[in-house]
Write a protein that holds these residues in place. Structure first.
Motif, short mmCIF file in Angstrom:
data_model
loop_
_atom_site.label_atom_id
_atom_site.label_comp_id
_atom_site.label_asym_id
_atom_site.label_seq_id
_atom_site.Cartn_x
_atom_site.Cartn_y
_atom_site.Cartn_z
N LYS A 1 0.36 -12.41 -5.04
CA LYS A 1 0.99 -11.33 -4.61
C LYS A 1 2.07 -10.94 -5.21
CE LYS A 1 -2.15 -11.44 -0.50
NZ LYS A 1 -2.34 -11.03 0.85
N ILE A 2 2.11 -9.61 -5.68
CA ILE A 2 3.47 -9.01 -5.76
C ILE A 2 3.84 -7.82 -4.68
CG2 ILE A 2 4.56 -7.79 -7.65
CD1 ILE A 2 2.57 -8.72 -9.92
N TYR A 3 4.84 -7.88 -4.37
CA TYR A 3 5.30 -7.02 -3.32
C TYR A 3 6.24 -5.86 -3.91
CZ TYR A 3 3.03 -10.34 -0.17
OH TYR A 3 2.33 -11.00 0.75
N ARG A 4 6.15 -4.71 -3.03
CA ARG A 4 7.22 -3.68 -3.49
C ARG A 4 8.56 -4.01 -3.93
NH1 ARG A 4 6.47 1.70 -0.65
NH2 ARG A 4 4.83 0.69 0.12
N ASP A 5 8.93 -5.08 -3.43
CA ASP A 5 10.36 -5.38 -3.54
C ASP A 5 10.65 -6.30 -4.97
OD1 ASP A 5 9.44 -7.91 -2.62
OD2 ASP A 5 10.96 -7.77 -0.77
N GLY A 6 9.35 -6.66 -5.43
CA GLY A 6 9.35 -7.35 -6.73
C GLY A 6 9.05 -9.03 -6.16
N ARG A 7 8.93 -9.27 -4.90
CA ARG A 7 8.86 -10.83 -4.53
C ARG A 7 7.25 -11.19 -5.01
NH1 ARG A 7 6.85 -11.77 0.45
NH2 ARG A 7 7.38 -9.40 0.80
N LEU A 8 7.06 -12.29 -5.46
CA LEU A 8 5.98 -12.90 -5.82
C LEU A 8 5.72 -14.01 -4.62
CD1 LEU A 8 6.36 -13.55 -9.45
CD2 LEU A 8 5.01 -11.59 -8.61
N ASP A 9 4.44 -14.01 -4.26
CA ASP A 9 4.03 -15.22 -3.44
C ASP A 9 2.50 -15.87 -3.90
OD1 ASP A 9 6.38 -15.43 -1.50
OD2 ASP A 9 5.34 -13.79 -0.21
N MET A 10 2.42 -16.91 -3.65
CA MET A 10 1.06 -17.60 -3.91
C MET A 10 0.26 -17.18 -2.59
SD MET A 10 -0.82 -19.16 -5.87
CE MET A 10 0.26 -20.27 -7.12
N TRP A 11 -0.88 -16.59 -3.05
CA TRP A 11 -2.03 -16.56 -2.00
C TRP A 11 -2.91 -17.63 -1.83
CZ3 TRP A 11 -7.08 -14.03 -1.65
CH2 TRP A 11 -7.45 -13.74 -0.42
N LYS A 12 -3.66 -17.68 -3.09
CA LYS A 12 -4.72 -18.73 -3.01
C LYS A 12 -4.22 -19.56 -4.38
CE LYS A 12 -7.69 -17.64 0.17
NZ LYS A 12 -8.34 -18.33 0.90
N ASP A 13 -3.96 -20.88 -3.99
CA ASP A 13 -3.51 -21.60 -5.40
C ASP A 13 -4.79 -22.42 -6.04
OD1 ASP A 13 -3.90 -23.74 -3.56
OD2 ASP A 13 -1.92 -24.43 -3.21
N HIS A 14 -4.50 -23.06 -6.88
CA HIS A 14 -5.65 -23.88 -7.58
C HIS A 14 -6.33 -24.66 -6.85
CE1 HIS A 14 -7.27 -26.48 -10.85
NE2 HIS A 14 -7.17 -27.49 -9.98
N GLN B 1 0.67 -1.09 -0.01
CA GLN B 1 0.09 0.13 0.07
C GLN B 1 0.94 1.37 0.09
OE1 GLN B 1 -2.61 -0.17 3.31
NE2 GLN B 1 -3.53 -2.22 2.35
N SER B 2 0.26 2.31 -0.11
CA SER B 2 0.93 3.70 -0.18
C SER B 2 1.98 3.90 -1.16
CB SER B 2 1.32 4.05 1.25
OG SER B 2 0.47 3.90 2.22
N VAL B 3 1.85 3.34 -2.65
CA VAL B 3 2.51 3.24 -3.54
C VAL B 3 1.90 3.96 -4.68
CG1 VAL B 3 4.00 1.92 -5.21
CG2 VAL B 3 3.74 1.28 -2.85
N SER B 4 2.70 5.06 -5.27
CA SER B 4 2.01 5.49 -6.30
C SER B 4 2.01 4.83 -7.78
CB SER B 4 3.24 6.88 -6.84
OG SER B 4 3.94 6.25 -7.75
N GLY B 5 0.85 5.21 -8.56
CA GLY B 5 0.79 4.48 -9.88
C GLY B 5 1.74 4.40 -10.68
#
Length: 80
Positions: A58-71, A26-30
């Motif tokens: 999910k994609i985080y500010r640092d570029g990390r990717l994490d699965m939130w809800k899988d198949h 959150q709190s990140v510019s477009g």
């Protein structure tokens, strides 16, 4: 807006069998969000190739990717 937090949104993702990426910070510019997406596009493509649809990652500010809800999780929600 927090995509995927709403049950009906997750059901729509599951029914459409899409591979969804949502920005988690959150709190990140477009402009910054656009830059982060551009910098992570290759990682997103690799992630999408490794995981079956549907999913929400999910994609985080640092570029990390994490699965939130899988198949499996989304399909179980769809069956409820």
């Amino acid at each position: 807006m927090k995509y995927g937090k709403n049950f009906l949104e997750r059901i729509a993702v599951a029914r459409a069998r899409i591979k969804m990426f949502a920005f988690a910070s959150q709190s990140v510019s477009g402009e910054d969000i656009a830059t982060i997406f551009l910098n992570t596009i290759v990682s997103m493509q690799e992630f999408a190739c490794k995981h079956p649809a549907p999913f929400i990652a999910k994609i985080y500010r640092d570029g990390r990717l994490d699965m939130w809800k899988d198949h499996k999780m989304l399909m179980e929600e769809l069956e409820q």
